[in-house]
Scaffold this motif. Structure first.
Motif, PDB file in Angstrom:
ATOM      1  N   LYS A  35       0.829  -1.210   0.000  1.00 55.12           N
ATOM      2  CA  LYS A  35       0.000   0.000   0.000  1.00 55.12           C
ATOM      3  C   LYS A  35       0.863   1.259   0.000  1.00 55.12           C
ATOM      4  O   LYS A  35       0.380   2.341  -0.318  1.00 55.12           O
ATOM      5  CB  LYS A  35      -0.906   0.009   1.240  1.00 55.12           C
ATOM      6  CG  LYS A  35      -1.980  -1.070   1.238  1.00 55.12           C
ATOM      7  CD  LYS A  35      -2.786  -1.046   2.510  1.00 55.12           C
ATOM      8  CE  LYS A  35      -2.000  -1.616   3.682  1.00 55.12           C
ATOM      9  NZ  LYS A  35      -2.774  -1.795   4.906  1.00 55.12           N
ATOM     10  N   GLY A  36       2.130   1.111   0.382  1.00 56.03           N
ATOM     11  CA  GLY A  36       2.975   2.276   0.589  1.00 56.03           C
ATOM     12  C   GLY A  36       3.500   2.934  -0.678  1.00 56.03           C
ATOM     13  O   GLY A  36       3.588   4.159  -0.752  1.00 56.03           O
ATOM     14  N   HIS A  37       3.889   2.120  -1.645  1.00 57.31           N
ATOM     15  CA  HIS A  37       4.439   2.652  -2.902  1.00 57.31           C
ATOM     16  C   HIS A  37       3.779   1.924  -4.066  1.00 57.31           C
ATOM     17  O   HIS A  37       4.047   0.750  -4.275  1.00 57.31           O
ATOM     18  CB  HIS A  37       5.957   2.360  -3.006  1.00 57.31           C
ATOM     19  CG  HIS A  37       6.788   2.969  -1.933  1.00 57.31           C
ATOM     20  ND1 HIS A  37       7.979   2.406  -1.524  1.00 57.31           N
ATOM     21  CD2 HIS A  37       6.622   4.090  -1.189  1.00 57.31           C
ATOM     22  CE1 HIS A  37       8.506   3.162  -0.570  1.00 57.31           C
ATOM     23  NE2 HIS A  37       7.704   4.181  -0.347  1.00 57.31           N
ATOM     24  N   THR A  38       2.973   2.600  -4.826  1.00 57.71           N
ATOM     25  CA  THR A  38       2.388   1.953  -6.003  1.00 57.71           C
ATOM     26  C   THR A  38       2.253   2.957  -7.131  1.00 57.71           C
ATOM     27  O   THR A  38       1.656   4.013  -6.959  1.00 57.71           O
ATOM     28  CB  THR A  38       1.020   1.313  -5.680  1.00 57.71           C
ATOM     29  OG1 THR A  38       1.218   0.281  -4.708  1.00 57.71           O
ATOM     30  CG2 THR A  38       0.419   0.671  -6.907  1.00 57.71           C
ATOM     31  N   GLY A  39       2.840   2.597  -8.273  1.00 58.14           N
ATOM     32  CA  GLY A  39       2.755   3.447  -9.454  1.00 58.14           C
ATOM     33  C   GLY A  39       4.128   3.947  -9.868  1.00 58.14           C
ATOM     34  O   GLY A  39       5.159   3.526  -9.342  1.00 58.14           O
ATOM     35  N   THR A  40       4.132   4.830 -10.826  1.00 62.25           N
ATOM     36  CA  THR A  40       5.384   5.410 -11.311  1.00 62.25           C
ATOM     37  C   THR A  40       5.888   6.440 -10.299  1.00 62.25           C
ATOM     38  O   THR A  40       5.130   7.284  -9.832  1.00 62.25           O
ATOM     39  CB  THR A  40       5.155   6.091 -12.672  1.00 62.25           C
ATOM     40  OG1 THR A  40       4.700   5.106 -13.596  1.00 62.25           O
ATOM     41  CG2 THR A  40       6.450   6.702 -13.195  1.00 62.25           C
ATOM     42  N   GLY A  41       7.157   6.329  -9.988  1.00 61.71           N
ATOM     43  CA  GLY A  41       7.772   7.281  -9.067  1.00 61.71           C
ATOM     44  C   GLY A  41       9.065   7.818  -9.650  1.00 61.71           C
ATOM     45  O   GLY A  41       9.484   7.426 -10.745  1.00 61.71           O
ATOM     46  N   HIS A  42       9.697   8.724  -8.930  1.00 62.79           N
ATOM     47  CA  HIS A  42      10.944   9.337  -9.399  1.00 62.79           C
ATOM     48  C   HIS A  42      12.030   9.070  -8.363  1.00 62.79           C
ATOM     49  O   HIS A  42      11.922   9.517  -7.219  1.00 62.79           O
ATOM     50  CB  HIS A  42      10.748  10.836  -9.618  1.00 62.79           C
ATOM     51  CG  HIS A  42      11.707  11.409 -10.609  1.00 62.79           C
ATOM     52  ND1 HIS A  42      12.985  11.755 -10.281  1.00 62.79           N
ATOM     53  CD2 HIS A  42      11.576  11.665 -11.946  1.00 62.79           C
ATOM     54  CE1 HIS A  42      13.611  12.229 -11.363  1.00 62.79           C
ATOM     55  NE2 HIS A  42      12.774  12.175 -12.378  1.00 62.79           N
ATOM     56  N   VAL A  43      13.065   8.336  -8.778  1.00 65.51           N
ATOM     57  CA  VAL A  43      14.040   7.828  -7.816  1.00 65.51           C
ATOM     58  C   VAL A  43      15.471   8.204  -8.201  1.00 65.51           C
ATOM     59  O   VAL A  43      15.755   8.605  -9.332  1.00 65.51           O
ATOM     60  CB  VAL A  43      13.943   6.291  -7.689  1.00 65.51           C
ATOM     61  CG1 VAL A  43      12.540   5.851  -7.287  1.00 65.51           C
ATOM     62  CG2 VAL A  43      14.377   5.588  -8.980  1.00 65.51           C
ATOM     63  N   ILE A  44      16.345   8.035  -7.230  1.00 61.72           N
ATOM     64  CA  ILE A  44      17.791   8.090  -7.445  1.00 61.72           C
ATOM     65  C   ILE A  44      18.353   6.746  -6.980  1.00 61.72           C
ATOM     66  O   ILE A  44      18.009   6.288  -5.883  1.00 61.72           O
ATOM     67  CB  ILE A  44      18.448   9.238  -6.652  1.00 61.72           C
ATOM     68  CG1 ILE A  44      17.782  10.582  -6.982  1.00 61.72           C
ATOM     69  CG2 ILE A  44      19.951   9.295  -6.932  1.00 61.72           C
ATOM     70  CD1 ILE A  44      18.195  11.712  -6.041  1.00 61.72           C
ATOM     71  N   GLN A  45      19.161   6.139  -7.826  1.00 62.96           N
ATOM     72  CA  GLN A  45      19.800   4.861  -7.474  1.00 62.96           C
ATOM     73  C   GLN A  45      21.314   5.031  -7.551  1.00 62.96           C
ATOM     74  O   GLN A  45      21.822   5.693  -8.462  1.00 62.96           O
ATOM     75  CB  GLN A  45      19.406   3.765  -8.461  1.00 62.96           C
ATOM     76  CG  GLN A  45      17.934   3.490  -8.543  1.00 62.96           C
ATOM     77  CD  GLN A  45      17.573   2.564  -9.698  1.00 62.96           C
ATOM     78  OE1 GLN A  45      18.392   2.314 -10.578  1.00 62.96           O
ATOM     79  NE2 GLN A  45      16.350   2.064  -9.696  1.00 62.96           N
ATOM     80  N   VAL A  46      22.003   4.398  -6.613  1.00 59.61           N
ATOM     81  CA  VAL A  46      23.463   4.406  -6.620  1.00 59.61           C
ATOM     82  C   VAL A  46      23.968   3.015  -6.249  1.00 59.61           C
ATOM     83  O   VAL A  46      23.441   2.379  -5.334  1.00 59.61           O
ATOM     84  CB  VAL A  46      24.028   5.402  -5.592  1.00 59.61           C
ATOM     85  CG1 VAL A  46      25.548   5.255  -5.456  1.00 59.61           C
ATOM     86  CG2 VAL A  46      23.693   6.831  -5.966  1.00 59.61           C
ATOM     87  N   ILE A  47      24.973   2.560  -6.969  1.00 64.54           N
ATOM     88  CA  ILE A  47      25.761   1.404  -6.526  1.00 64.54           C
ATOM     89  C   ILE A  47      27.219   1.830  -6.624  1.00 64.54           C
ATOM     90  O   ILE A  47      27.664   2.277  -7.696  1.00 64.54           O
ATOM     91  CB  ILE A  47      25.521   0.154  -7.377  1.00 64.54           C
ATOM     92  CG1 ILE A  47      24.038  -0.206  -7.401  1.00 64.54           C
ATOM     93  CG2 ILE A  47      26.355  -1.018  -6.847  1.00 64.54           C
ATOM     94  CD1 ILE A  47      23.687  -1.356  -8.336  1.00 64.54           C
ATOM     95  N   LEU A  48      27.926   1.737  -5.514  1.00 65.85           N
ATOM     96  CA  LEU A  48      29.349   2.089  -5.560  1.00 65.85           C
ATOM     97  C   LEU A  48      30.162   1.004  -4.887  1.00 65.85           C
ATOM     98  O   LEU A  48      29.659   0.214  -4.096  1.00 65.85           O
ATOM     99  CB  LEU A  48      29.594   3.455  -4.932  1.00 65.85           C
ATOM    100  CG  LEU A  48      29.320   3.678  -3.456  1.00 65.85           C
ATOM    101  CD1 LEU A  48      30.470   3.191  -2.563  1.00 65.85           C
ATOM    102  CD2 LEU A  48      29.078   5.151  -3.181  1.00 65.85           C
ATOM    103  N   GLN A  49      31.446   0.995  -5.243  1.00 67.21           N
ATOM    104  CA  GLN A  49      32.401   0.084  -4.594  1.00 67.21           C
ATOM    105  C   GLN A  49      33.368   0.929  -3.790  1.00 67.21           C
ATOM    106  O   GLN A  49      33.918   1.908  -4.293  1.00 67.21           O
ATOM    107  CB  GLN A  49      33.157  -0.747  -5.635  1.00 67.21           C
ATOM    108  CG  GLN A  49      34.048  -1.795  -5.007  1.00 67.21           C
ATOM    109  CD  GLN A  49      34.548  -2.809  -6.033  1.00 67.21           C
ATOM    110  OE1 GLN A  49      34.557  -2.535  -7.224  1.00 67.21           O
ATOM    111  NE2 GLN A  49      34.959  -3.969  -5.578  1.00 67.21           N
ATOM    112  N   LYS A  50      33.532   0.565  -2.538  1.00 63.41           N
ATOM    113  CA  LYS A  50      34.393   1.332  -1.642  1.00 63.41           C
ATOM    114  C   LYS A  50      35.858   1.130  -1.994  1.00 63.41           C
ATOM    115  O   LYS A  50      36.269  -0.008  -2.218  1.00 63.41           O
ATOM    116  CB  LYS A  50      34.130   0.896  -0.196  1.00 63.41           C
ATOM    117  CG  LYS A  50      34.869   1.720   0.843  1.00 63.41           C
ATOM    118  CD  LYS A  50      34.382   1.357   2.225  1.00 63.41           C
ATOM    119  CE  LYS A  50      35.190   2.083   3.295  1.00 63.41           C
ATOM    120  NZ  LYS A  50      34.714   1.727   4.636  1.00 63.41           N
TER     121      LYS A  50
END
Length: 197
Positions: free
Chosen positions: A182-197
């Motif tokens: 119920k919390g998140h449904t539909g198209t949203g606008h996000v930021i994603q990051v994957i990094l290696q330390k």
């Protein structure tokens, strides 16, 4: 703020569903061979349990009692997730103990966001992976979940500044479809990051 989340998570069922976040599911292959993983602001445990089912040793941190639901979900899937109630802004975290850290929709006030990001990095060993997906400021006009205040979402320029100097494996800023309870449904606008330390 804590009381708001306690109230949300105290309701019947799982607010964001029992399935993992799609970004975590799609990118989980990057975590192969990385045994110990910690999930920040993990809420009811859907991502932690998913990663435990993939064979990882997972620790879930949150500052609410929702960790009880994490344990229940883990039991249902016959896996173990270590849980710890932690204020990720003020509490200390162990240094370089984990092979990877993740955070999905962990939203904090702008003045605290870098503090939490720095902890996501500091808990990971050199060579370890950090993965996060958060709502951008643009999400406020979508109304498909997340905070209602610009002070609680993220600006891509801030995150780009924080990740300078790390090996960035993935960066994304834009629309994504999410069907998460119920919390998140539909198209949203996000930021994603994957990094290696």
């Amino acid at each position: 703020m804590a009381n708001l989340w306690e109230e949300k998570f105290s309701q019947e069922g799982y607010l964001y569903g029992e399935e993992p976040n799609e970004f975590i599911r799609e990118q989980a292959w990057r975590l192969e061979g990385r045994k110990r993983i910690v999930a920040f602001a993990e809420g009811e445990g859907r991502n932690a349990v998913f990663l435990a089912r993939q064979g990882h040793d997972v620790t879930a941190w949150d500052y609410t009692q929702s960790l009880d639901k994490t344990k229940q979900l883990a039991e249902r899937h016959q896996v173990r997730v270590e849980t710890g109630q932690k204020d990720l802004i003020h509490d200390s975290v162990p240094s370089e103990e984990y092979d990877a850290s993740i955070m999905v929709f962990g939203h904090f006030l702008k003045e605290d966001q870098k503090t939490v990001f720095d902890k996501l990095v500091s808990v990971v060993k050199p060579g370890g992976i950090v993965m996060l997906e958060v709502y951008s400021e643009d999400q406020l006009s979508y109304g498909t979940g997340g905070p209602k205040s610009v002070d609680m979402v993220y600006h891509p320029a801030d995150i780009l500044q924080w990740i300078q100097g790390y090996k960035v494996l993935h960066f994304f800023y834009g629309e994504q479809g999410r069907v998460e309870g119920k919390g998140h449904t539909g198209t949203g606008h996000v930021i994603q990051v994957i990094l290696q330390k």
